[in-house]
Design a protein around this motif. Structure first.
Motif, mmCIF file in Angstrom:
data_model
loop_
_atom_site.group_PDB
_atom_site.id
_atom_site.type_symbol
_atom_site.label_atom_id
_atom_site.label_comp_id
_atom_site.label_asym_id
_atom_site.label_seq_id
_atom_site.Cartn_x
_atom_site.Cartn_y
_atom_site.Cartn_z
ATOM 1 N N ASP A 60 0.797 -1.231 0.000
ATOM 2 C CA ASP A 60 0.000 0.000 0.000
ATOM 3 C C ASP A 60 0.830 1.282 0.000
ATOM 4 O OD1 ASP A 60 -2.462 1.523 0.221
ATOM 5 O OD2 ASP A 60 -1.935 1.847 2.318
ATOM 6 N N SER A 61 1.877 1.343 0.820
ATOM 7 C CA SER A 61 2.631 2.607 0.943
ATOM 8 C C SER A 61 4.056 2.353 1.416
ATOM 9 C CB SER A 61 1.926 3.549 1.923
ATOM 10 O OG SER A 61 1.916 2.990 3.228
ATOM 11 N N PRO A 62 4.994 3.249 1.041
ATOM 12 C CA PRO A 62 6.386 3.104 1.484
ATOM 13 C C PRO A 62 6.511 3.424 2.974
ATOM 14 C CG PRO A 62 6.101 5.169 0.303
ATOM 15 C CD PRO A 62 4.806 4.422 0.164
ATOM 16 N N GLY A 63 7.546 2.843 3.589
ATOM 17 C CA GLY A 63 7.772 3.120 4.993
ATOM 18 C C GLY A 63 7.776 1.848 5.817
ATOM 19 N N PRO A 64 8.092 1.952 7.104
ATOM 20 C CA PRO A 64 8.146 0.770 7.978
ATOM 21 C C PRO A 64 6.759 0.161 8.196
ATOM 22 C CG PRO A 64 8.347 2.773 9.277
ATOM 23 C CD PRO A 64 8.418 3.188 7.828
ATOM 24 N N THR A 76 -3.471 5.985 5.514
ATOM 25 C CA THR A 76 -3.338 5.215 4.272
ATOM 26 C C THR A 76 -4.615 4.395 4.039
ATOM 27 O OG1 THR A 76 -2.367 3.293 5.383
ATOM 28 C CG2 THR A 76 -0.851 5.024 4.635
ATOM 29 N N LYS A 77 -4.760 3.818 2.850
ATOM 30 C CA LYS A 77 -5.950 3.018 2.546
ATOM 31 C C LYS A 77 -6.025 1.786 3.443
ATOM 32 C CE LYS A 77 -6.315 4.408 -2.317
ATOM 33 N NZ LYS A 77 -6.253 3.943 -3.730
ATOM 34 N N VAL A 78 -4.917 1.065 3.550
ATOM 35 C CA VAL A 78 -4.877 -0.113 4.421
ATOM 36 C C VAL A 78 -5.018 0.312 5.886
ATOM 37 C CG1 VAL A 78 -3.417 -1.996 5.285
ATOM 38 C CG2 VAL A 78 -3.535 -1.530 2.832
ATOM 39 N N GLY A 79 -4.388 1.435 6.225
ATOM 40 C CA GLY A 79 -4.462 1.948 7.593
ATOM 41 C C GLY A 79 -5.880 2.247 8.030
ATOM 42 N N ARG A 80 -6.689 2.782 7.111
ATOM 43 C CA ARG A 80 -8.080 3.098 7.433
ATOM 44 C C ARG A 80 -8.859 1.825 7.780
ATOM 45 N NH1 ARG A 80 -9.790 7.909 6.797
ATOM 46 N NH2 ARG A 80 -8.185 8.405 5.262
ATOM 47 N N MET A 81 -8.589 0.758 7.036
ATOM 48 C CA MET A 81 -9.240 -0.517 7.301
ATOM 49 C C MET A 81 -8.777 -1.097 8.637
ATOM 50 S SD MET A 81 -8.590 -4.047 7.305
ATOM 51 C CE MET A 81 -7.171 -4.273 6.230
ATOM 52 N N LEU A 82 -7.478 -0.984 8.898
ATOM 53 C CA LEU A 82 -6.933 -1.502 10.159
ATOM 54 C C LEU A 82 -7.506 -0.764 11.364
ATOM 55 C CD1 LEU A 82 -3.155 -1.965 9.214
ATOM 56 C CD2 LEU A 82 -4.917 -3.730 9.402
#
Length: 354
Positions: free
Chosen positions: A191-195, A249-255
């Protein structure tokens, strides 16, 4: 009857004044009542109360300015101040906190609620080393005799069995959580760059700072963007929450919606930084807390708690602290299991999570 403490009541409404006096006098408190700020300052100088109740609607100046004036006047005592507004708007709460109030009790309040708030603040004040340092000698003539709470915090066996349960239940959950966590890691990478993981300093038991584990749900530069979106903050500072946060982020919103971002905290529970049920750990330090709010630091912070099943992110920190203290006073296995069960329902419906 043994006198429990001195209460200064700053209120103009005669009927409310009489009701408050009758309520607290029946419990052994001594009171003095005034109707404006100047009279309040005179009483503080001569009589030195242990706690002050201030109505928002009083003559000469509004209650917020009165709180600010008294707080400046008693800066060497830092007496607990309870503000009594008629509205529960976020703006009123913010004004009260900024003026220096330790707590806000919305009118009309019950006899039980008023007495509980007074008891909590007096107990916290008397148990504070800073407060003890500045209490004038003449107040010692009126000792504070507060009720003894049958709280889980004082039951050693409860605390021991709670820790044993936390450790083994987390250990049992890990094998089931591991496949889900691997899937989340892959989704975050795509989904996105970063840790993948987010390590944040949180305030735990006795104010000790620890690193809380979460899956990353925001952009990598979220902390830098926080200042940019500070004007959108919907909670009382130092809390920070934005509905539909643009940093997410998109995945973050779901999480966040499913609370799966909290799964790594099973590790925090295993090593003893956290418990399954308790006050949610804050990112800001203990020094930021008001005196009465530090009671929430007397137990291990939790993966879930009363505030999560009563509104979760929709609950302001002042209200959260009140719920946390209520939980600590009533802590038991029955309550813990009830909170855990209601948490499943709150997560399933996505209530208050964003």
């Amino acid at each position: 009857m043994i006198k429990k403490g001195r209460i200064l009541i700053v209120i103009a409404d005669t009927s409310q004044q009489e009701w408050i006096e009758k309520t607290v006098n029946a419990e052994g408190y001594t009171t003095r009542s005034v109707s404006n700020a100047s009279e309040a300052l005179e009483v503080i100088s001569e009589w030195v109360p242990n706690i002050i109740l201030i109505d928002v609607d009083i003559p000469e100046m509004d209650g917020f300015k009165t709180v600010s004036t008294i707080r400046h006047f008693d800066r060497f005592l830092y007496l607990p101040i309870l503000l009594m507004p008629s509205r529960a708007t976020m703006e009123d709460k913010r004004k009260g906190v900024e003026a220096g109030a330790d707590d806000i009790v919305i009118k009309p309040f019950s006899q039980e609620e008023l007495l509980l708030r007074i008891s909590i603040h007096l107990r916290r004040y008397r148990h504070s080393s800073d407060a003890e340092r500045y209490i004038p000698k003449r107040t010692i003539k009126v000792p504070i005799m507060l009720p003894h709470y049958k709280s889980g915090i004082f039951r050693r066996w409860f605390q021991i069995t709670k820790r044993v349960f936390d450790f083994f239940f987390a250990l049992v959950q890990l094998p089931f959580a591991l496949p889900v966590m691997i899937g989340i890691v892959i989704a975050i990478r795509i989904d996105s760059p970063g840790p993948v993981m987010f390590f944040q300093e949180r305030t735990g038991l006795n104010g000790k700072r620890f690193k809380m584990l979460k899956f990353r749900t925001m952009l990598e530069n979220a902390d830098e963007l926080k200042l940019k979106y500070e004007h959108l903050n919907e909670l009382t500072w130092p809390d920070f929450k934005i509905t539909n946060d643009p940093r997410m982020t998109k995945v973050g919103r779901m999480l966040r919606k499913t609370s799966l971002d909290e799964l790594p905290q099973l590790i925090n529970i295993l090593i003893g930084d956290m418990s399954f049920v308790g006050p949610r750990p804050t990112s800001f330090k203990a020094e930021t807390y008001k005196l009465w709010q530090t009671e929430r630091l007397e137990v291990r912070p939790g993966l879930t708690g009363l505030w999560q099943v009563s509104g979760r992110s929709d609950v302001d920190f002042i209200e959260r602290a009140e719920m946390d203290i209520d939980y600590i006073e009533r802590q038991s296995w029955r309550l813990d299991l009830k909170v855990m069960w209601q948490t499943l329902s709150a997560v399933f419906h996505g209530k208050g999570a964003y």
